[in-house]
Design a protein around this motif. Structure first.
Motif, PDB file in Angstrom:
ATOM      1  N   ILE A  53      43.513  32.434  35.830  1.00 30.93           N
ATOM      2  CA  ILE A  53      45.001  33.075  35.979  1.00 30.93           C
ATOM      3  C   ILE A  53      45.855  32.810  35.094  1.00 30.93           C
ATOM      4  O   ILE A  53      46.919  32.058  35.020  1.00 30.93           O
ATOM      5  N   PRO A  54      45.784  33.656  33.788  1.00 30.42           N
ATOM      6  CA  PRO A  54      46.525  33.792  32.701  1.00 30.42           C
ATOM      7  C   PRO A  54      47.963  34.091  32.894  1.00 30.42           C
ATOM      8  O   PRO A  54      48.908  33.408  32.065  1.00 30.42           O
ATOM      9  N   HIS A  55      48.295  34.702  33.635  1.00 33.98           N
ATOM     10  CA  HIS A  55      49.922  35.197  34.071  1.00 33.98           C
ATOM     11  C   HIS A  55      50.533  34.376  35.167  1.00 33.98           C
ATOM     12  O   HIS A  55      51.413  34.482  35.316  1.00 33.98           O
ATOM     13  N   GLY A  56      49.664  33.345  35.640  1.00 34.82           N
ATOM     14  CA  GLY A  56      49.947  32.912  36.999  1.00 34.82           C
ATOM     15  C   GLY A  56      50.023  33.770  38.241  1.00 34.82           C
ATOM     16  O   GLY A  56      49.716  35.039  37.997  1.00 34.82           O
ATOM     17  N   THR A  57      50.155  33.102  39.315  1.00 32.27           N
ATOM     18  CA  THR A  57      49.934  34.410  40.602  1.00 32.27           C
ATOM     19  C   THR A  57      51.380  34.858  40.581  1.00 32.27           C
ATOM     20  O   THR A  57      52.408  34.275  40.153  1.00 32.27           O
ATOM     21  N   GLN A  58      51.278  35.997  41.192  1.00 35.68           N
ATOM     22  CA  GLN A  58      52.433  36.873  41.466  1.00 35.68           C
ATOM     23  C   GLN A  58      52.591  36.996  43.102  1.00 35.68           C
ATOM     24  O   GLN A  58      51.974  37.463  43.646  1.00 35.68           O
ATOM     25  N   GLY A  59      53.802  36.660  43.274  1.00 32.92           N
ATOM     26  CA  GLY A  59      54.203  36.684  44.871  1.00 32.92           C
ATOM     27  C   GLY A  59      53.578  35.776  45.663  1.00 32.92           C
ATOM     28  O   GLY A  59      52.900  34.882  45.121  1.00 32.92           O
ATOM     29  N   ASP A  60      53.779  35.877  47.037  1.00 37.13           N
ATOM     30  CA  ASP A  60      53.067  35.020  47.872  1.00 37.13           C
ATOM     31  C   ASP A  60      51.791  35.242  48.052  1.00 37.13           C
ATOM     32  O   ASP A  60      51.166  36.374  47.901  1.00 37.13           O
ATOM     33  N   GLN A  61      51.021  34.200  48.180  1.00 38.00           N
ATOM     34  CA  GLN A  61      49.449  34.216  48.246  1.00 38.00           C
ATOM     35  C   GLN A  61      48.848  34.032  49.748  1.00 38.00           C
ATOM     36  O   GLN A  61      49.313  33.448  50.448  1.00 38.00           O
ATOM     37  N   SER A  62      47.863  34.920  49.891  1.00 34.17           N
ATOM     38  CA  SER A  62      47.212  34.950  51.120  1.00 34.17           C
ATOM     39  C   SER A  62      45.821  34.386  50.879  1.00 34.17           C
ATOM     40  O   SER A  62      45.396  34.155  49.954  1.00 34.17           O
ATOM     41  N   ARG A  63      45.184  33.958  52.005  1.00 29.82           N
ATOM     42  CA  ARG A  63      44.118  33.117  51.973  1.00 29.82           C
ATOM     43  C   ARG A  63      43.378  33.220  53.319  1.00 29.82           C
ATOM     44  O   ARG A  63      43.875  33.150  54.370  1.00 29.82           O
ATOM     45  N   ILE A  64      42.066  33.810  53.070  1.00 26.96           N
ATOM     46  CA  ILE A  64      41.360  33.629  54.542  1.00 26.96           C
ATOM     47  C   ILE A  64      40.037  32.531  54.587  1.00 26.96           C
ATOM     48  O   ILE A  64      39.716  32.044  53.185  1.00 26.96           O
ATOM     49  N   THR A  65      39.538  32.265  55.641  1.00 22.97           N
ATOM     50  CA  THR A  65      38.380  31.386  55.643  1.00 22.97           C
ATOM     51  C   THR A  65      37.342  32.320  55.641  1.00 22.97           C
ATOM     52  O   THR A  65      36.995  33.254  56.406  1.00 22.97           O
ATOM     53  N   GLU A  88      34.964  35.118  33.235  1.00 24.03           N
ATOM     54  CA  GLU A  88      35.360  34.736  34.513  1.00 24.03           C
ATOM     55  C   GLU A  88      36.627  35.616  34.936  1.00 24.03           C
ATOM     56  O   GLU A  88      36.868  35.752  36.037  1.00 24.03           O
ATOM     57  N   ARG A  89      37.648  36.060  34.123  1.00 29.93           N
ATOM     58  CA  ARG A  89      38.596  36.786  34.647  1.00 29.93           C
ATOM     59  C   ARG A  89      38.240  38.063  35.246  1.00 29.93           C
ATOM     60  O   ARG A  89      38.929  38.295  36.432  1.00 29.93           O
ATOM     61  N   ALA A  90      37.260  38.618  34.730  1.00 26.52           N
ATOM     62  CA  ALA A  90      36.580  40.041  35.382  1.00 26.52           C
ATOM     63  C   ALA A  90      36.294  39.529  36.823  1.00 26.52           C
ATOM     64  O   ALA A  90      36.581  40.505  37.637  1.00 26.52           O
ATOM     65  N   ALA A  91      35.755  38.543  37.128  1.00 30.65           N
ATOM     66  CA  ALA A  91      35.299  38.148  38.305  1.00 30.65           C
ATOM     67  C   ALA A  91      36.472  37.711  39.388  1.00 30.65           C
ATOM     68  O   ALA A  91      36.347  38.181  40.346  1.00 30.65           O
ATOM     69  N   VAL A  92      37.426  37.103  38.775  1.00 41.73           N
ATOM     70  CA  VAL A  92      38.730  37.010  39.510  1.00 41.73           C
ATOM     71  C   VAL A  92      39.164  38.415  39.863  1.00 41.73           C
ATOM     72  O   VAL A  92      39.581  38.597  41.088  1.00 41.73           O
TER      73      VAL A  92
END
Length: 194
Positions: A53-65, A88-92
């Motif tokens: 995450i080179p730029h940090g996350t943008q906005g609210d983050q979602s998550r699912i199980t 790894e960044r491409a996988a993200v």
């Protein structure tokens, strides 16, 4: 510490385990359970968060199980990324895109609920040249097709995730990819070296 975990940690540190006795420089000098350099070496195998995450996350983050199938699809995306020789960044970016498009479910045709002829992990369309329905619903193929598109984006490595994903996907909701960046990075961190 159980024997399997000890063997794994020692192999990471470059040491051998022979019949209950440690072979190598640690044998005469330290209690293997308290060998802190081994734990540090195991941590070094995790990808660097600044690469994920080179730029940090943008906005609210979602998550699912994730269920077992979704986890397997995340692992398949990581394997295809590694096979393509990408970092790894491409996988993200790929996993975040799939989380947005299909929640990491390998979707077949959804009838009236289908968005045109979109299929698979990335909701790629046969009519747009992504491949046949059989190809698009193959996780390795669909990931490789997505990565091929990503490689064609000049400077994708330095773009915010949502911009890189949108350039490949051309979504009606271009900012939606950003909400999955943290979970995608966590999955890559968890599975990249497993």
């Amino acid at each position: 510490m159980n024997t399997i975990m000890r063997k794994s940690m020692l192999s990471v540190a470059g040491l051998a385990f022979a019949g209950g006795v440690f072979a190598g420089p640690i044998a005469a000098h330290a209690n293997p359970v308290d060998a802190k350099p081994v734990a540090v070496a195991a941590q070094a195998d995790k990808p660097d968060t600044s690469k994920l995450i080179p730029h940090g996350t943008q906005g609210d983050q979602s998550r699912i199980t994730l269920n077992d199938e979704q986890s397997a699809n995340a692992k398949a995306i990581i394997a295809a990324t590694k096979k393509a020789g990408l970092p790894e960044r491409a996988a993200v970016i790929s996993i975040a895109t799939s989380l947005q498009e299909s929640k990491l479910d390998n979707l077949g045709h959804l009838g009236d609920m289908n968005d045109h002829d979109s299929l698979g992990l990335f909701q790629q369309r046969p009519s747009s040249g992504w491949g046949t329905p059989e190809q698009i619903t193959n996780p390795e193929y669909s990931t490789t097709a997505f990565l091929k598109g990503l490689r064609q984006v000049d400077g994708w490595q330095d773009m915010p995730l949502t911009q890189a994903a949108q350039t490949v996907q051309v979504s009606a909701y271009p900012d939606a990819y950003a909400q999955w960046e943290q979970q995608a990075a966590d999955l890559v961190g968890q599975y990249w070296n497993s």
